[in-house]
Write an enzyme that holds these catalytic residues in place. Structure first.
Site, PDB file in Angstrom:
ATOM      1  N   THR B  46      -6.349  -7.302   0.258  1.00  0.00           N
ATOM      2  CA  THR B  46      -5.787  -7.702  -1.030  1.00  0.00           C
ATOM      3  C   THR B  46      -4.511  -8.489  -0.754  1.00  0.00           C
ATOM      4  OG1 THR B  46      -5.034  -6.947  -3.207  1.00  0.00           O
ATOM      5  CG2 THR B  46      -4.638  -5.437  -1.367  1.00  0.00           C
ATOM      6  N   GLU B  47      -4.374  -9.658  -1.401  1.00  0.00           N
ATOM      7  CA  GLU B  47      -3.351 -10.604  -0.948  1.00  0.00           C
ATOM      8  C   GLU B  47      -1.914 -10.143  -1.202  1.00  0.00           C
ATOM      9  OE1 GLU B  47      -5.694 -11.273  -3.201  1.00  0.00           O
ATOM     10  OE2 GLU B  47      -4.981 -12.609  -4.787  1.00  0.00           O
ATOM     11  N   ASN B  48      -1.709  -9.140  -2.053  1.00  0.00           N
ATOM     12  CA  ASN B  48      -0.350  -8.627  -2.199  1.00  0.00           C
ATOM     13  C   ASN B  48       0.096  -7.848  -0.964  1.00  0.00           C
ATOM     14  OD1 ASN B  48      -2.397  -6.883  -3.247  1.00  0.00           O
ATOM     15  ND2 ASN B  48      -0.826  -5.526  -4.011  1.00  0.00           N
TER      16      ASN B  48
END
Lengths: 215, 217
Positions: B46-48
């Site tokens: 997940t890019e966060n």
């Protein structure tokens, strides 16, 4: 230099027209206490550099709701309807930047680099008015470095030297913005004595940190 | 609608291969995780800022520091790892992400994708979508075949602002599986209960039909 300071000291650091980098991703890892102090300082016409503008009904997004910003350099404004409203009304300049490009621009700002080259945005409106540089037959956008007057950082644990540890996905933009501003201010869940954080676990070395908000 | 979303995401889950690192976009793509076979080991990113995304926690056990890129509470599986956003996009843009699944407003026969804004109406911003589309080795679009009004979303040429040019490899809708090649769109599968004619009628671009056309549920 003693880095642990009270609210009043931090409040005195804010001024109109400053550029601010703020860690966090929507509501995760946002320095909420520092944002409250910033709002309380009355500073306005600020430039915000952050992943997003938060929610319109929570702390971080109040910077927009209370009209403290003149410009926002962010990747996403969908969770804060007020940002879109002010943008459409011409009250707030919004520079939408792809998230990966934005974080690398901040990294470049903190690392003393002249910018980064990326293929993200090639063939889209993001490439308009940008300098395109060809490397080995491939086109890249030159994304310039970003720096700010002040960075607001949320850590899980801080020791009094400013060594920081972040918790899970609350790390996000925080360690990168901590490298790229003249004054770096930290808010932490736990403040520890020097030596209480194992050197192997430090994620942001204390040399990047100027002030820590006392509990 | 829930049947449609299930059909699309169930079919996409079959595309994932053992050992892949995969990023699922916000909304319908997130549902792909529910249909990944237990026989394969997929690492969700997940890019966060972490890998090893696990299922939604039970109510009352949410942790505000463990959320996906949509800000929704998730969990971290054993062996997962957290990192900062620069590392996250090093994974995405540095060739370390095998597959991304994203939604679409429009997608066209050249592999162009539009999913980040409708001028004058909706400007949420691109978030990580441009980086994901350019960086992932394989880009799969999960979308309904047409808009709510019935207009085709698969077009000869997108007219909305692009997220990325020429990056989409495959489109999965409730009606069809379509592969994007240098020679245009190839219809490789149709859903049970539909026909090639119906798929063609609801598509805004020319479809070449695979000689080995299959059906999916």
């Amino acid at each position: 230099m003693a880095k642990l300071v009270n609210k009043d000291k931090i409040k005195s650091l804010f001024a109109d027209e400053q550029s601010l980098m703020v860690g966090g991703f929507i509501e995760s890892g946002v320095p909420a206490e520092l944002i409250k102090i910033l709002l309380d300082s009355g500073a306005r016409d600020l430039t915000l550099i952050a992943n997003d503008t938060g929610f319109d009904d929570k702390t971080f997004g109040q910077l927009v709701v209370e009209k403290r910003l003149k410009k926002a350099i962010v990747s996403h404004i969908g969770t804060n309807r007020e940002t879109g409203k002010q943008m459409n009304a011409g009250e707030l300049e919004v520079e939408l930047t792809p998230q990966g490009t934005l974080i690398e621009q901040i990294r470049a700002g903190g690392a003393g680099l002249g910018g980064i080259l990326t293929q993200t945005g090639i063939g889209t409106t993001v490439a308009e008015d940008q300098r395109i540089i060809e490397v080995d037959g491939e086109d890249y956008i030159l994304a310039r470095p970003l720096q700010a007057d002040i960075a607001l950082v949320k850590a899980w644990k801080a020791d009094k030297k400013g060594n920081l540890i972040y918790r899970y996905a609350a790390r996000n933009f925080n360690p990168i913005v901590a490298t790229a501003a003249d004054i770096v201010i930290v808010e932490a869940d736990e403040i520890l004595e020097v030596g209480e954080i194992d050197s192997n676990q430090v994620m942001t070395p204390g040399l990047f940190v100027d002030y820590i908000l006392e509990k | 609608m829930s049947d449609i979303r299930e059909r699309i995401t169930r079919r996409i889950a079959q595309e994932l291969k053992d050992g892949e690192v995969v990023n699922l976009g916000i909304g319908m793509p997130t549902m792909v995780a529910d249909y990944i076979s237990d026989d394969i080991d997929i690492t969700l990113q997940t890019e966060n800022g972490f890998v090893g995304v696990g299922p939604t926690p039970p109510e009352g056990e949410e942790d505000p520091d463990i959320v996906n890129a949509g800000g929704q509470p998730v969990t971290i599986k054993d062996g997962g790892a957290c990192f900062d956003s620069a590392t996250s996009f090093t994974i995405i843009r540095g060739g370390h992400l095998d597959t991304t699944v994203l939604g679409a407003l429009q997608v066209d026969e050249k592999g162009n994708l539009a999913n980040w804004m409708i001028p004058g109406k909706l400007v949420p911003g691109m978030g990580g979508a441009m980086d994901l589309t350019v960086g992932a080795k394989q880009v799969i679009v999960a979308t309904t075949h047409t808009t709510k009004k019935g207009d085709p979303k698969i077009l000869k040429e997108c007219d909305l602002p692009l997220t990325a040019a020429g990056e989409v490899d495959m489109i999965v809708t409730e009606l069809a599986v379509i592969k994007i090649t240098d020679k245009g769109l190839f219809l490789t599968e149709i859903a049970e209960g539909t026909s090639v004619e119906e798929v063609k009628a609801r598509t805004g671009a020319k479809l070449k039909v695979s000689t080995d056309l299959k059906t999916f549920k």
